[in-house]
Design an enzyme around this catalytic site. Structure first.
Site, PDB file in Angstrom:
ATOM      1  CE1 TYR A   1      -3.433  -2.233   5.119  1.00 58.81           C
ATOM      2  CE2 TYR A   1      -3.620   0.397   4.461  1.00 58.81           C
ATOM      3  CZ  TYR A   1      -3.603  -0.989   4.272  1.00 58.81           C
ATOM      4  OH  TYR A   1      -3.547  -1.428   2.901  1.00 58.81           O
TER       5      TYR A   1
ATOM      6  CB  THR B   1      -0.951   0.170   1.190  1.00 56.14           C
ATOM      7  OG1 THR B   1      -1.551   1.308   1.292  1.00 56.14           O
ATOM      8  CG2 THR B   1      -0.019  -0.253   2.496  1.00 56.14           C
TER       9      THR B   1
HETATM   10  C1  UD1 Z   1      -6.513   4.462   0.665  1.00 57.07           C
HETATM   11  C2  UD1 Z   1      -6.101   3.055   1.239  1.00 57.07           C
HETATM   12  C3  UD1 Z   1      -4.660   3.094   1.827  1.00 57.07           C
HETATM   13  C4  UD1 Z   1      -3.674   3.643   0.814  1.00 57.07           C
HETATM   14  C5  UD1 Z   1      -4.226   5.122   0.347  1.00 57.07           C
HETATM   15  C6  UD1 Z   1      -3.142   5.506  -0.917  1.00 57.07           C
HETATM   16  C7  UD1 Z   1      -7.487   1.451   2.318  1.00 57.07           C
HETATM   17  C8  UD1 Z   1      -8.742   1.169   3.130  1.00 57.07           C
HETATM   18  N1  UD1 Z   1      -6.921   2.654   2.171  1.00 57.07           N
HETATM   19  O1  UD1 Z   1      -6.557   5.251   1.816  1.00 57.07           O
HETATM   20  O2  UD1 Z   1      -4.496   1.965   2.125  1.00 57.07           O
HETATM   21  O3  UD1 Z   1      -2.617   3.997   1.331  1.00 57.07           O
HETATM   22  O4  UD1 Z   1      -5.470   4.813  -0.185  1.00 57.07           O
HETATM   23  O5  UD1 Z   1      -3.514   6.829  -1.099  1.00 57.07           O
HETATM   24  O6  UD1 Z   1      -7.626   0.746   1.054  1.00 57.07           O
HETATM   25  N2  UD1 Z   1     -12.917  10.963   2.143  1.00 57.07           N
HETATM   26  C9  UD1 Z   1     -13.803  11.767   2.621  1.00 57.07           C
HETATM   27  N3  UD1 Z   1     -15.040  11.089   3.148  1.00 57.07           N
HETATM   28  C10 UD1 Z   1     -15.339   9.991   3.048  1.00 57.07           C
HETATM   29  C11 UD1 Z   1     -14.141   9.065   2.675  1.00 57.07           C
HETATM   30  C12 UD1 Z   1     -12.986   9.638   2.376  1.00 57.07           C
HETATM   31  O7  UD1 Z   1     -14.023  12.986   2.475  1.00 57.07           O
HETATM   32  O8  UD1 Z   1     -16.269   9.316   3.636  1.00 57.07           O
HETATM   33  C13 UD1 Z   1     -11.682  11.390   1.534  1.00 57.07           C
HETATM   34  C14 UD1 Z   1     -10.485  11.355   2.435  1.00 57.07           C
HETATM   35  O9  UD1 Z   1     -10.151  12.207   3.587  1.00 57.07           O
HETATM   36  C15 UD1 Z   1      -9.364  11.220   1.409  1.00 57.07           C
HETATM   37  C16 UD1 Z   1      -9.867  10.657   0.129  1.00 57.07           C
HETATM   38  O10 UD1 Z   1     -11.185  10.886   0.257  1.00 57.07           O
HETATM   39  O11 UD1 Z   1      -9.100  12.636   1.185  1.00 57.07           O
HETATM   40  C17 UD1 Z   1      -9.613   9.371  -0.149  1.00 57.07           C
HETATM   41  O12 UD1 Z   1     -10.015   8.440   1.181  1.00 57.07           O
HETATM   42  P1  UD1 Z   1     -10.156   7.152   1.288  1.00 57.07           P
HETATM   43  O13 UD1 Z   1     -10.841   6.389   0.223  1.00 57.07           O
HETATM   44  O14 UD1 Z   1     -10.591   6.715   2.523  1.00 57.07           O
HETATM   45  O15 UD1 Z   1      -8.779   6.428   0.987  1.00 57.07           O
HETATM   46  P2  UD1 Z   1      -7.504   6.954   1.733  1.00 57.07           P
HETATM   47  O16 UD1 Z   1      -7.361   7.137   3.132  1.00 57.07           O
HETATM   48  O17 UD1 Z   1      -6.507   7.746   0.790  1.00 57.07           O
END
Ligand code: UD1
Length: 330
Positions: free
Chosen positions: A143, A119
């Site tokens: 993680y 990752t």
């Molecule tokens: C994911 C991976 C992580 C990897 C990373 C690489 C998983 C569980 N996580 O994490 O292993 O290291 O990508 O970039 O596979 N967000 C919101 N609202 C939400 C969900 C997300 O605003 O409900 C935002 C987050 O703050 C972030 C973006 O969307 O800015 C992506 O978040 P998310 O999809 O959770 O992935 P990562 O945290 O980047």
């Protein structure tokens, strides 16, 4: 003599199942090992599925022997960052120690190739927001640390044996099989594209935007979203590389460009024709402002050629899958 096989651990999960599908389409002989704690038996379609844990060495050793396994693709792991912060030992046990146990069985059985699902979380928060494979690793949660330690265990084992490996560091995986056969069905999903599609489909009331004051063009976090089929094809390319005698490698898998949370939400609204209700919330602890892959190495070394590098296409596959789940829940 029987044909050799590929053991896919976690092959009933989101990413593993897409890899199983492509391997079988290429005519590979595959066996899946999954404890079904987070995976779905229907995700493997008609591939052979053994229910069990990778740390159960008796089961694994028997499987390696019975199927004449010469390649292991190891996806079985926990991936929820906040959960890893609350319960780190669960992550070290399941992601690090279990990988070591699996490797012990692999060495004993003479497995030749090992592909590890890793990752971008191993990089933590790189200052420039762009991570290359030689960017110093500095995970900021258990993680990421559990995966980095698994990488180290694998590299040391390979150093001391004939095992060859490919470690693949994923950026933000999204979307589902465009033919609609399988997709991400994880309950209580946390990944942005999936959550946004669930809101658009009416499964959730709203989406929290975690942070609107980042130093990014629109204030929300920027990530390198990559379609799960392109991610899967990188595994097949890595296997081809190893089979042709290539050295062990560590590669980022991303497209090398990013989108903000608001850009992703706009895409979900465009594709679904629905409004995604949002609530602006504080930053989520541990989220980098920007995380984008430097992705030149995989293109030059493996000749990996992604097919789905288009945000609306990625989102459309996720949206179509979400609608199918509404009709036929998994
Ligand atoms: C994911 C991976 C992580 C990897 C990373 C690489 C998983 C569980 N996580 O994490 O292993 O290291 O990508 O970039 O596979 N967000 C919101 N609202 C939400 C969900 C997300 O605003 O409900 C935002 C987050 O703050 C972030 C973006 O969307 O800015 C992506 O978040 P998310 O999809 O959770 O992935 P990562 O945290 O980047």
């Amino acid at each position: 003599m029987k044909q050799t096989s590929i053991l896919v651990t976690g092959g009933a999960g989101y990413i593993g199942s897409h890899v199983v599908l492509q391997l079988r389409e290429r005519g590979e002989r595959v066996v899946v090992l999954d404890d079904l704690s987070r995976g779905f038996p229907q995700a493997v379609l008609d591939a052979p599925l053994v229910t069990g844990h990778v740390a159960d060495s008796a089961t694994v050793s028997a499987l390696l022997r019975e199927y004449q396994v010469d390649t292991v693709m190891h996806f079985a792991a926990f991936t929820i960052v906040p959960e890893s912060v609350r319960d780190p030992l669960k992550y070290y046990r399941n992601n690090t120690c279990a990988t070591a146990a699996l490797l012990e069985c692999c060495l004993a059985a003479g497995v030749r190739y090992f592909v590890l699902s890793s990752t971008a979380a191993v990089y933590g928060i790189p200052a420039s927001g762009v991570a290359a494979e030689d960017t110093p690793t500095a995970p900021i949660n258990p993680y990421g640390t559990s995966k980095l330690m698994a990488e180290w265990v694998l590299a040391s084992v390979a150093q001391a044996s004939a095992l060859k490996f490919a470690t693949l560091r994923y950026f933000n995986v999204a979307g589902s099989d465009r033919a609609g056969r399988i997709g991400q069905a994880t309950p209580n999903a946390t990944l942005l594209v999936k959550v946004a599609c669930e809101v658009a489909a009416g499964k959730r009331a709203e989406l929290e935007i975690f942070g609107t004051d980042y130093p990014t063009p629109d204030g929300t976090g920027v990530r390198d979203y990559i379609h799960v089929e392109d991610l899967a094809s990188a595994h097949l390319d890595a296997l081809t590389w190893l089979r042709r005698g290539g050295d062990s490698i560590t590669l980022n898998i991303g497209y090398g460009h990013g989108y903000s949370v608001r850009e992703v939400l706009a895409s979900v609204e465009r594709v679904s024709g629905r409004k995604v209700k949002v609530r602006e919330s504080p930053r989520r602890p541990g989220d980098p402002p920007t995380l984008i892959a430097s992705a030149d190495r995989i293109r030059s070394q493996l000749q990996w050629r992604p097919q789905v590098d288009d945000l609306d296409t990625i989102v459309r596959s996720a949206w179509n899958w979400e609608q199918r789940l509404l009709r036929e829940p998994w």
